[in-house]
Design an enzyme around this catalytic site. Sequence first.
Site, mmCIF file in Angstrom:
data_model
loop_
_atom_site.group_PDB
_atom_site.id
_atom_site.type_symbol
_atom_site.label_atom_id
_atom_site.label_comp_id
_atom_site.label_asym_id
_atom_site.label_seq_id
_atom_site.Cartn_x
_atom_site.Cartn_y
_atom_site.Cartn_z
ATOM 1 N N ARG A 1 43.688 64.605 -17.677
ATOM 2 C CA ARG A 1 44.470 64.589 -16.448
ATOM 3 C C ARG A 1 43.759 63.687 -15.438
ATOM 4 N NH1 ARG A 1 44.902 68.425 -11.604
ATOM 5 N NH2 ARG A 1 46.574 67.290 -10.602
ATOM 6 N N HIS B 1 47.606 62.310 -5.887
ATOM 7 C CA HIS B 1 46.486 63.231 -5.667
ATOM 8 C C HIS B 1 45.857 62.849 -4.326
ATOM 9 C CE1 HIS B 1 43.576 66.055 -7.957
ATOM 10 N NE2 HIS B 1 43.121 65.982 -6.714
ATOM 11 N N TYR C 1 40.819 78.462 -8.800
ATOM 12 C CA TYR C 1 39.364 78.572 -8.747
ATOM 13 C C TYR C 1 38.883 79.988 -8.424
ATOM 14 C CZ TYR C 1 39.317 73.520 -9.004
ATOM 15 O OH TYR C 1 39.486 72.237 -9.446
ATOM 16 N N GLU D 1 43.661 72.611 -13.502
ATOM 17 C CA GLU D 1 42.304 72.552 -12.944
ATOM 18 C C GLU D 1 41.713 73.950 -12.911
ATOM 19 O OE1 GLU D 1 41.650 70.860 -9.023
ATOM 20 O OE2 GLU D 1 42.968 69.173 -9.481
HETATM 21 C C1 FCB Z 1 41.003 70.960 -5.930
HETATM 22 C C2 FCB Z 1 41.372 69.497 -5.958
HETATM 23 C C3 FCB Z 1 40.437 68.641 -6.753
HETATM 24 C C4 FCB Z 1 38.988 69.066 -6.588
HETATM 25 C C5 FCB Z 1 38.831 70.550 -6.772
HETATM 26 C C6 FCB Z 1 37.420 71.048 -6.645
HETATM 27 O O1 FCB Z 1 41.536 71.553 -4.796
HETATM 28 O O2 FCB Z 1 42.667 69.322 -6.509
HETATM 29 O O3 FCB Z 1 40.659 67.303 -6.376
HETATM 30 O O4 FCB Z 1 38.493 68.612 -5.389
HETATM 31 O O5 FCB Z 1 39.644 71.240 -5.867
#
Ligand code: FCB
Length: 459
Positions: free
Chosen positions: A77, A121, A294, A356
């Site tokens: 990606r 992005h 996250y 992510e």
């Molecule tokens: C997300 C972003 C990515 C990176 C991570 C740690 O919010 O999409 O670009 O900075 O956090």
Amino acid sequence: MSRREFPKGFRWGTATAAYQIEGAWQEDGKGESIWDRFSHTPGKIKNGDTGDVACDSYHRYRDDIALMKAMHLNSYRFSIAWTRIQPTGRGPVNQKGVDYYRRVIDALLDAGIRPFPTLFHWDLPQALEEAGGWPCRDTAGRFADYAEAVVRALGDRVPHWMIFNEPGVFTTCGYLLGVHAPGRRSLADFLHAVHVVNLAHGEAYRAIRATKPDAILGTAFSMSHCEPTSHREADVAAAERWHGFVNDLYLRPALRGEYPRIYREGSPESEMDVRPGDLERVRAPLDFIGVNLYFRTLVSDDPSDSKIGALPLNGGFGGNDGPKTEFGWEVWPDALHDMILRLTREYDRPVIEVTENGCSYSDGPDAKSMVHDERRIEFYRGYIDGVWRAIEKGADVRGYHAWSLMDNFEWAEGFAQRFGLTYVDFGSGRRTIKASGRWFGQVATENALNESPEPLRTR
Ligand code: FCB
């Protein structure tokens, strides 16, 4: 823990973004983006760092792809920089920009890696910011033109596309909090930006479909599973409003043509300049939902606020029960598991890609050039196990992308937060696969999580 096998054909990859890795900020006709402008403005980025060079991937993309091959990954990606394609955000395409991405895509295909690009992005052309930026309705049309031009130029090689990366983050951080480009602090600008981004999403979706009817389209949404801090009804209701705000403000318009309920009473739609017919235009029936996640969010009722009225603990970066990464984000693997299951329930078992997930720890090379980042391995082991458990319970997850392939320019934090499976020496550009990268490669090779301690050792 017993061995956890993933479904056949499951994809394992990493994620990056143009501004965070490419450098070459003025090369081959590239125009200025809001991130070039913002990082060149003193005081905006930690240590005065900029993405002018970053990982120099514009020149070293072959090294990057070699890293992915060494890790046995089969999906990558990355994002396309709008200003390489249209330097001022409108007008004919800059062929040199298209050629660069074509080279990257062809090299990925040669390596047996799925190219999985994101159209936006965060690096809006500066010229469009000066014309009003995301709060301005005209930007939606500009974006749809750009999206169509990219897919027209590269769609012969690439079936899967993501329209946006984290609309929630770039509108909030860029227009409300001012900590990201373009650095505005205005509730009105923010609310307008939310709606224009949703319009842009729908317009781009239709423009791409018209050019390439069989494109497989998604968006990578920033998500965080929201939990009340107590069983009190007021906290439970606040957590639901916050869920609407952080997880559903872009997803629900796209998939259902409506805004979620985020206020105690009424709705922000009048402040967002929603006009007749707009709720049809924001629709974008995506083929997959990209989940960037996250941490979880713990939420209490905030009686002092009559609108959303919700207070996220620790600024929204998790609770205090799990370990913290160096960014201060709580490690809580169930957050990803729970979020995937909530989407599965609420959106009729959509196709999901984890686009992510990752953590920042600064472990660097020892005397033998080994990077022993065991905490990152523990992080990934937990979250990937959460994905597996969600699949076992019926979720349709097709791939998992670690953030990030390599340490890179982490927005306002500059180079201070390292998220990579690969260590980057920003002086020389040298890349060293960390223990976590080797371990992740093992997971990808086996298409399974193994409890064996062997992957902890670097080869
Ligand atoms: C997300 C972003 C990515 C990176 C991570 C740690 O919010 O999409 O670009 O900075 O956090």
